[in-house]
Write a protein that holds these residues in place. Sequence first.
Motif, mmCIF file in Angstrom:
data_model
loop_
_atom_site.group_PDB
_atom_site.id
_atom_site.type_symbol
_atom_site.label_atom_id
_atom_site.label_comp_id
_atom_site.label_asym_id
_atom_site.label_seq_id
_atom_site.Cartn_x
_atom_site.Cartn_y
_atom_site.Cartn_z
ATOM 1 N N LYS A 46 -30.601 -41.107 7.649
ATOM 2 C CA LYS A 46 -30.844 -42.371 7.048
ATOM 3 C C LYS A 46 -32.292 -42.488 6.802
ATOM 4 C CE LYS A 46 -26.501 -44.898 7.548
ATOM 5 N NZ LYS A 46 -25.754 -46.000 8.113
ATOM 6 N N VAL A 47 -32.874 -42.368 8.315
ATOM 7 C CA VAL A 47 -34.354 -42.639 8.484
ATOM 8 C C VAL A 47 -35.103 -41.509 7.764
ATOM 9 C CG1 VAL A 47 -36.362 -42.472 10.235
ATOM 10 C CG2 VAL A 47 -34.038 -43.644 10.699
ATOM 11 N N LYS A 48 -34.767 -40.303 7.659
ATOM 12 C CA LYS A 48 -35.266 -39.072 7.057
ATOM 13 C C LYS A 48 -35.493 -39.512 5.540
ATOM 14 C CE LYS A 48 -35.271 -34.206 6.446
ATOM 15 N NZ LYS A 48 -34.661 -32.972 6.675
ATOM 16 N N ARG A 49 -34.048 -39.995 5.086
ATOM 17 C CA ARG A 49 -34.136 -40.225 3.595
ATOM 18 C C ARG A 49 -34.949 -41.632 2.938
ATOM 19 N NH1 ARG A 49 -28.634 -41.068 3.595
ATOM 20 N NH2 ARG A 49 -27.944 -38.981 4.375
ATOM 21 N N ALA A 50 -35.244 -42.467 4.051
ATOM 22 C CA ALA A 50 -36.168 -43.829 3.743
ATOM 23 C C ALA A 50 -37.439 -43.074 3.749
ATOM 24 C CB ALA A 50 -35.705 -44.596 4.709
ATOM 25 N N ARG A 51 -37.919 -42.372 4.994
ATOM 26 C CA ARG A 51 -39.434 -41.921 4.969
ATOM 27 C C ARG A 51 -39.599 -41.090 3.758
ATOM 28 N NH1 ARG A 51 -39.523 -40.243 11.227
ATOM 29 N NH2 ARG A 51 -39.664 -42.312 12.075
ATOM 30 N N GLU A 52 -38.659 -40.081 3.118
ATOM 31 C CA GLU A 52 -38.853 -39.303 2.101
ATOM 32 C C GLU A 52 -38.979 -40.151 0.872
ATOM 33 O OE1 GLU A 52 -36.801 -35.615 -0.172
ATOM 34 O OE2 GLU A 52 -36.038 -36.361 1.640
ATOM 35 N N GLU A 53 -38.167 -41.173 0.634
ATOM 36 C CA GLU A 53 -38.301 -42.098 -0.561
ATOM 37 C C GLU A 53 -39.715 -42.965 -0.559
ATOM 38 O OE1 GLU A 53 -34.850 -44.602 -0.331
ATOM 39 O OE2 GLU A 53 -33.382 -43.105 -0.901
ATOM 40 N N ASP A 54 -40.178 -43.242 0.684
ATOM 41 C CA ASP A 54 -41.340 -43.994 0.802
ATOM 42 C C ASP A 54 -42.460 -42.803 0.354
ATOM 43 O OD1 ASP A 54 -42.884 -46.135 1.589
ATOM 44 O OD2 ASP A 54 -43.611 -45.059 3.466
ATOM 45 N N PHE A 55 -42.659 -41.588 0.864
ATOM 46 C CA PHE A 55 -43.503 -40.778 0.622
ATOM 47 C C PHE A 55 -43.739 -40.450 -0.825
ATOM 48 C CE2 PHE A 55 -44.618 -36.133 0.001
ATOM 49 C CZ PHE A 55 -45.680 -36.150 0.408
ATOM 50 N N LEU A 56 -42.163 -40.373 -1.575
ATOM 51 C CA LEU A 56 -42.289 -40.001 -3.012
ATOM 52 C C LEU A 56 -42.898 -41.309 -3.819
ATOM 53 C CD1 LEU A 56 -38.710 -38.355 -3.144
ATOM 54 C CD2 LEU A 56 -41.209 -37.169 -3.227
ATOM 55 N N LEU A 57 -42.535 -42.201 -3.454
ATOM 56 C CA LEU A 57 -43.217 -43.623 -3.782
ATOM 57 C C LEU A 57 -44.681 -43.540 -3.693
ATOM 58 C CD1 LEU A 57 -42.717 -46.509 -5.254
ATOM 59 C CD2 LEU A 57 -42.604 -47.157 -3.077
ATOM 60 N N ASN A 58 -45.020 -43.403 -2.659
ATOM 61 C CA ASN A 58 -46.796 -43.348 -2.334
ATOM 62 C C ASN A 58 -47.203 -42.291 -3.111
ATOM 63 O OD1 ASN A 58 -46.717 -45.422 -0.679
ATOM 64 N ND2 ASN A 58 -46.501 -44.244 1.057
ATOM 65 N N GLN A 59 -46.724 -41.083 -3.534
ATOM 66 C CA GLN A 59 -47.228 -39.987 -4.222
ATOM 67 C C GLN A 59 -47.292 -40.453 -5.860
ATOM 68 O OE1 GLN A 59 -44.601 -36.497 -3.668
ATOM 69 N NE2 GLN A 59 -46.330 -35.496 -2.601
#
Length: 77
Positions: A46-59
């Motif tokens: 869950k934490v990994k998915r949240a970080r990945e979503e945040d990273f994609l949003l920032n990109q």
Amino acid sequence: MSRASKITLGVVSTVAAITVYGVHYIQEQEEKTMYEGVLKDIERQKVKRAREEDFLLNQRLQREYEAIQPLAERPKS
């Protein structure tokens, strides 16, 4: 049956019962420990998915902002 054989039978039966109970107890503890590992893995995912979503949003935001206001090239040092 002699007194010695009765005592031996009682002791052996008691040791066998304690051994069976002990093995059962250890198996339950191992099962709980393994299940806790599964719960920790789910939380990590869950934490990994949240970080990945945040990273994609920032990109995505970076691309949008660069389209509006391009970055100047940095001078080489």
